[in-house]
Enzyme design. Structure first.
Site, PDB file in Angstrom:
ATOM      1  N   LYS A  76       4.431  11.282   2.319  1.00 43.25           N
ATOM      2  CA  LYS A  76       3.727  10.005   2.188  1.00 43.25           C
ATOM      3  C   LYS A  76       2.654   9.954   3.280  1.00 43.25           C
ATOM      4  O   LYS A  76       2.898  10.386   4.411  1.00 43.25           O
ATOM      5  CB  LYS A  76       4.730   8.855   2.355  1.00 43.25           C
ATOM      6  CG  LYS A  76       4.135   7.475   2.091  1.00 43.25           C
ATOM      7  CD  LYS A  76       5.219   6.381   2.145  1.00 43.25           C
ATOM      8  CE  LYS A  76       4.659   4.997   1.866  1.00 43.25           C
ATOM      9  NZ  LYS A  76       5.694   3.940   1.892  1.00 43.25           N
ATOM     10  N   SER A 151       5.859   0.630  -1.995  1.00 42.05           N
ATOM     11  CA  SER A 151       4.608   1.232  -1.603  1.00 42.05           C
ATOM     12  C   SER A 151       4.578   2.757  -1.728  1.00 42.05           C
ATOM     13  O   SER A 151       3.498   3.348  -1.735  1.00 42.05           O
ATOM     14  CB  SER A 151       4.310   0.872  -0.136  1.00 42.05           C
ATOM     15  OG  SER A 151       5.259   1.469   0.717  1.00 42.05           O
ATOM     16  N   SER A 175      10.351  -0.135  -0.636  1.00 44.60           N
ATOM     17  CA  SER A 175       9.258   0.806  -0.922  1.00 44.60           C
ATOM     18  C   SER A 175       9.685   2.213  -1.287  1.00 44.60           C
ATOM     19  O   SER A 175       8.846   3.023  -1.697  1.00 44.60           O
ATOM     20  CB  SER A 175       8.301   0.886   0.271  1.00 44.60           C
ATOM     21  OG  SER A 175       7.462  -0.230   0.301  1.00 44.60           O
TER      22      SER A 175
END
Lengths: 483, 95, 487
Positions: A76, A151, A175
């Protein structure tokens, strides 16, 4: 080759079925061919990946390979990677080449893993649909008109689209679990303090926790094995022994008690969603688990408490994004105030600005007690609810999301509607507990996730329960029709 | 709780965020909605509850007083918008 | 109207740790810009603080030295404001749960009297960087080497009533932190800085007047002058029926006036909240007791001991006890000669004069405490008279001699300073003086008996001029004898 899990790749590399360079090349070419449809990567580090793969193959040839040597994954874009663009999905950091490695990155590098690049995400991890990224929205591989969740939308989509077998991710209010659920993959959010936050760009420091998105619980165990552990650079990282997470995966779950919070099975969950989750619970009963109804009486307060605490922390955490030492600076600032206001006004997107403003307001003079202190008190009530429940049961189970993946643009007009997407996931972060999202069914052809919640630092039991479910079902093996 | 436009401007100033006038109206609406959401908390009796700042009941660990970092100025300033002679530059600040 | 002045001080003292409060970067002063600012100090994305144990120990030590309550649970908060030398956009400090609670110190005034001043609290926090406004073509340069240096901020009660008391309080705090070794006390490098809160109220009124805060005053003298200038300014306004504006001001030492600061004009809303990256700091009684065991003798007890056990005057004792190194020097010499008063006179006289003349600190003085002790011992055993001792001392201060004790004896010999006490030798010198100065002798003999004691003075001078190092008492005895023989 791209359908292989981490565990399979590890075994195949050891058996010499193919080399790290081969699988890395294969995955890189998939990314190149397909990711224009998903937009799951912000940065692809092809050259570095191939260099790492070559080094891994050499290490193997020299007889020094370990479990992770040569396994490709992606990260990420919230984790700082030395010498690589690290954007956090924001214009603010769209020119930020991180000058150091996050501990998580360090650990995967040390283990010999290969990194294909950095994955798309909601800006500064604020969002539940990956629509707030400066680098554009991510498509859900199950339906490209739909969101992958957020997210960690890039991580979930890349794993679901078989671009990588596993990805790092972070979870502040859901997330990891929510995008994993919406993309039909396995998400693990460990206990707060299980994994170092050093180098992980902070959104809300007391809630943020790194974790994994994979295609199986078995792979989650392998990734967590690398990531977990003490780090002297993070005061909130706990010095707790790291068990062998793979060793307990096959333990029987007979006699395990699973609690179902009454509050998670009410009207806000559609009949279809309820059914999918109930079917999964029935599967556990078949395996010998005992099911017990429990109550989390303050569950409905989790979203309001979160939307004070997280914005308050982020309003301070993001103050360093000021255009002075790194990141975006506005054109031709007239004076220092102009530099601050325009760099931040132009560098942050709408959702980030909203949360910063909510946080600044909640902390401002005269409102602290009514908002921030109150939210921290409610936070304790929520933690106490879980503590009481976990006295009676080994695990708590419930839905991850109120609905399957929604359409892009469907929830962007009213931020509050988007916030309610995390209604079942947020409480966990407030309490600091570990949780997982495991694929457990489909509604209208879209995946649905089962949420499992464990006790503090009891990830091994969570992984065990998730793995046993995946031994008995094949929901985690389902994939989008065109893959 | 509804915010008026001036309050939105004041908060934006406090947070050093430039907003144009048409954005103000939008933020006014969105922030008011968010505050309505969080106002649910006011109904809860928390008089006897100790605030929880951190999910684990952990205490601060101490670091030995040792110099472990060396000069990395060149490396760190590669990502800086403007520097001169090792200083970060900003428009003149008047004290 | 008669006004009462109310002064409270906030003193920032940099703690003398090797590394920063939350990072492993060095704290040394004077390095090239930004070479001691690591990722944490720069507030790069993703970095995290870890608390320095030595900063904690030093703060506790300070708390114990001022008889304060020690916070067994202290918490770091974030104080939010934007400033280019504040990299994270917030300062990590302690608002509600400081490490040091209520305490007090005793200050010494010029007349030798003392007063207790209460300390409200002292808390740990991180220093900011520095802004440089010259040399960047109209821009400001930011150096973050100082960012993250540990500070203890010491907040006094508003109990001081004039500028002299405030300066005495600052001096005493300086003395305490340097005694403890927790701060190098170097005011010129900003190791200690003082914010002065000043207000006036009509005498007899209970509530405080509106105060102003004079920021970053960095010398004892300027604390006194800045406060005096500010009192005068406020009084002028109030006497004219005006109102004081609550604001932050700067002291301009050249103009001897304070002026309002242009930045930070906007009323700040600091939005304090507990720092989520740091956990509560918990210490137990055992920790506190271990620190207590390391406390040195502090200036107040030292001063009292000098007065009570060694008979020094309160003013002398206060001066000698105020500086740790000076006190140590004094006491080392005093013990060697076993005469505290003699040593006190010398340290406040010749030693202080030499320090001023050479512009050195006591530790840099070429004459060590042991050497001074030796010189003073030579006075005591009549080897040297006072004048000879001064000559040796001055010669050594100017670099003659080395760091041995033997060099003193060598110098005494080579400079011919050894005092002549042999009365036979002195008689010969006196005879010569009397022979050479018949008119003086005549005058002396014409002086009435009761005024002769004074008239003997010129003979003493001449004798001592003729022979350095003669013992003055023996000279006097021989002169009296010889002159009385003459009539």
């Amino acid at each position: 080759m791209h359908n292989k899990t981490i565990a399979e790749i590890s075994r195949d590399l050891a058996a010499g079925e193919y080399s790290s360079v081969e699988i890395t090349t294969e995955l890189l070419s998939r990314v190149q061919q397909l990711d224009s449809e998903y937009n799951s990567f912000i940065t692809v580090t092809a050259e570095q990946a191939l260099a790492q793969a070559r080094a891994a193959d050499e290490r193997r040839a020299a007889g020094n390979a370990e479990a992770w040597t040569g396994i490709p994954i992606a990260h990420k874009d919230i984790f700082c990677t030395n010498g690589v663009l690290t954007t956090c999905g924001s214009k603010m950091l769209s020119n930020f080449t991180a000058p150091y490695d996050a501990t998580v990155i360090d650990k995967f590098n040390a283990a010999g893993a290969v990194s294909l690049g950095k994955l798309n995400m909601d800006e500064f991890a604020m969002g539940s649909s990956n629509e707030s990224s400066f680098f554009g929205p991510v498509a859900n591989p199950w339906d490209k008109e739909r969101v992958p969740g957020g997210s960690s939308g890039g991580s979930a989509a890349a794993v679901a689209a078989r671009l990588v077998p596993g990805a790092t991710a972070t979870d502040t209010g859901g997330s990891i679990r929510q995008p994993a659920a919406l993309c039909g993959v396995t998400g693990l959010k460990p206990t707060y303090g299980r994994i170092s936050r050093w180098g992980m760009i902070a959104y809300a420091s007391s809630l943020d926790q790194a974790g994994t998105i994979t295609r199986s619980a078995e792979d989650a165990a392998l990734m967590l094995q690398i990531m977990a552990g003490f780090d002297a650079r993070d005061s909130t990282c706990m010095n707790q022994a790291v068990p062998d997470y793979s060793a307990s995966l096959n333990n029987s779950i007979e006699g395990m008690t699973i609690g179902l919070p009454a509050e998670y099975f009410r009207d806000d969950l559609s009949a279809d969603m309820q059914q999918a989750v109930r079917n999964a619970i029935a599967e556990y009963e078949k395996m010998g688990a005992k099911v017990k109804e429990i109550s989390l009486p303050n569950a409905h307060l989790a979203i309001p408490a979160y939307y004070i605490i997280a914005p308050a922390e982020c309003s301070a955490n993001l103050s360093r994004m000021d255009g002075v030492r790194f990141g975006y600076r506005c054109e031709d600032p007239q004076d220092i105030e102009d530099l601050y206001k325009r760099s931040r006004g132009e560098g942050f997107g709408g959702e980030v600005k909203r949360r910063i403003m909510v946080g600044a307001y909640a902390l401002s003079a005269g409102f602290y007690d009514a908002y921030y202190k109150k939210a921290q008190q409610v936070r304790r009530l929520i933690k106490n609810d879980f503590a009481a429940a976990l006295q009676e049961v080994d695990l708590i189970a419930g839905p991850v999301t109120p609905t399957p993946a929604f359409r892009r643009g469907e929830k962007t007009s009213d931020p509050v509607e988007m916030y309610l997407e995390d209604i079942f996931t947020i409480a966990l972060n407030l309490a600091g507990l570990p949780g997982m999202s495991v694929p457990c069914g489909q509604v209208n052809g879209l995946p649905v996730g089962l949420q499992l919640i464990g006790n503090y630092f009891d990830e091994a039991r969570l992984l065990n329960a998730a793995h046993q479910f995946q031994q008995a079902t094949d929901w985690h093996l389902q994939k989008p029709a065109d893959i | 709780m509804a915010l008026d436009q001036q309050q939105v401007r004041d908060i934006a100033d406090l947070a050093r965020l430039q907003l144009d006038d048409n954005q103000i109206t939008e933020y006014q609406k969105n922030l008011s909605n968010i505050l309505d959401l969080v106002d649910q908390l006011s109904a809860v009796d928390t008089s006897a509850v100790e605030p929880l700042a951190h999910p684990l009941d952990a205490v601060q660990r101490l670091r030995a007083d040792e110099v472990s970092e060396s000069n990395q100025r060149e490396h760190f300033q590669q990502c800086a918008p403007q520097t001169e002679n090792g200083y970060y530059l900003v428009p003149r600040v008047v004290e | 109207m008669e006004w009462e002045v109310v002064i409270g001080l906030e003193i920032h003292a940099q703690l003398a740790t090797k590394s920063k409060i939350f990072s492993g970067a060095a704290t040394a002063y004077g390095a090239e810009a930004n070479t001691q600012a690591c990722a944490v100090d720069l507030g790069l994305p993703g970095v995290l603080p870890v608390f320095n144990e030595e900063a904690l120990r030093m703060a506790v030590k300070f708390g114990l030295a001022i008889d304060a309550e020690i916070g067994h649970r202290s918490v770091f908060d974030r104080k939010n404001y934007f400033y280019p030398d504040l990299p994270k956009g917030y300062q990590t400090t302690q608002l509600h749960h400081p490490i040091v609670g209520k305490g007090h110190i005793e200050i010494e005034l010029e007349d030798g009297s003392t007063r207790i001043i209460n300390v409200t609290r002292a808390h740990l926090e991180e220093d900011a960087g520095k802004s440089v406004h010259e040399g960047f073509n109209g821009m400001t340069g930011i150096d973050l080497n100082r960012a993250g240096t540990p500070l203890i901020e010491i907040v006094s009660e508003p109990e001081m009533r004039n500028a002299k008391e405030a300066a005495a309080y600052f001096r005493k705090m300086h003395s305490i932190v340097t005694y403890l070794g927790i701060c190098d006390g170097d005011l010129s490098q900003g190791s200690m800085r003082c914010d002065c809160n000043v207000s006036l109220r009509p005498k007899g009124q209970q509530e405080f007047g509106t105060r102003t805060e004079i920021k970053n005053v960095n010398s004892f003298r300027n604390v006194e002058r800045a406060i005096e200038a500010e009192i005068e300014r406020q009084m002028d306004i109030l006497e004219d029926g005006g109102k004081i504006v609550q604001e932050t001001r700067l002291y301009d030492a050249d103009k001897n006036e304070t002026r309002a600061m242009r930045s930070k004009e906007v009323a700040n809303d600091y939005r304090y909240f507990p720092c989520p990256d740091l956990l509560p700091v918990i210490i137990d009684d055992e920790y506190v007791n271990n620190v207590r065991a390391t406390l040195p003798e502090l200036p107040t007890s030292k001063r009292e001991r000098f007065v009570n056990d060694h008979g020094l005057s309160p003013v002398d004792a206060a001066v000698l006890a105020s500086d740790r190194d000076l006190a140590h020097y004094f006491e080392t010499a005093a013990k060697l000669v076993n005469d505290y008063k003699l040593a006190a006179n010398w340290v406040q006289g010749d030693v202080s004069a030499a320090l001023n003349r050479l512009e050195v600190s006591i530790n840099e003085l070429p004459v060590s405490a042991q050497q001074l002790g030796r010189i003073l011992s030579l006075i005591k055993d009549n080897t040297l008279n006072n004048g000879g001792a001064k000559e040796v001392f001055t010669a050594m201060a100017d670099g003659k001699g080395d760091d041995s004790l033997e060099c003193i004896d060598t110098l005494v010999d080579s400079m011919g300073l050894k005092q002549v006490s042999d009365s036979g030798a002195i008689e010969a010198i006196v005879d010569q003086v009397l022979t050479d100065n018949p008119k003086l002798v005549e005058g002396y003999l014409a002086t009435p008996e009761d005024k002769r004691a004074k008239a003997i003075g010129p003979f003493i001078g001449l004798t001592r001029k003729a022979a350095k190092g003669v013992n003055p008492q023996v000279v006097m005895d021989v002169l009296k004898k010889k002159l009385s023989e003459l009539g």
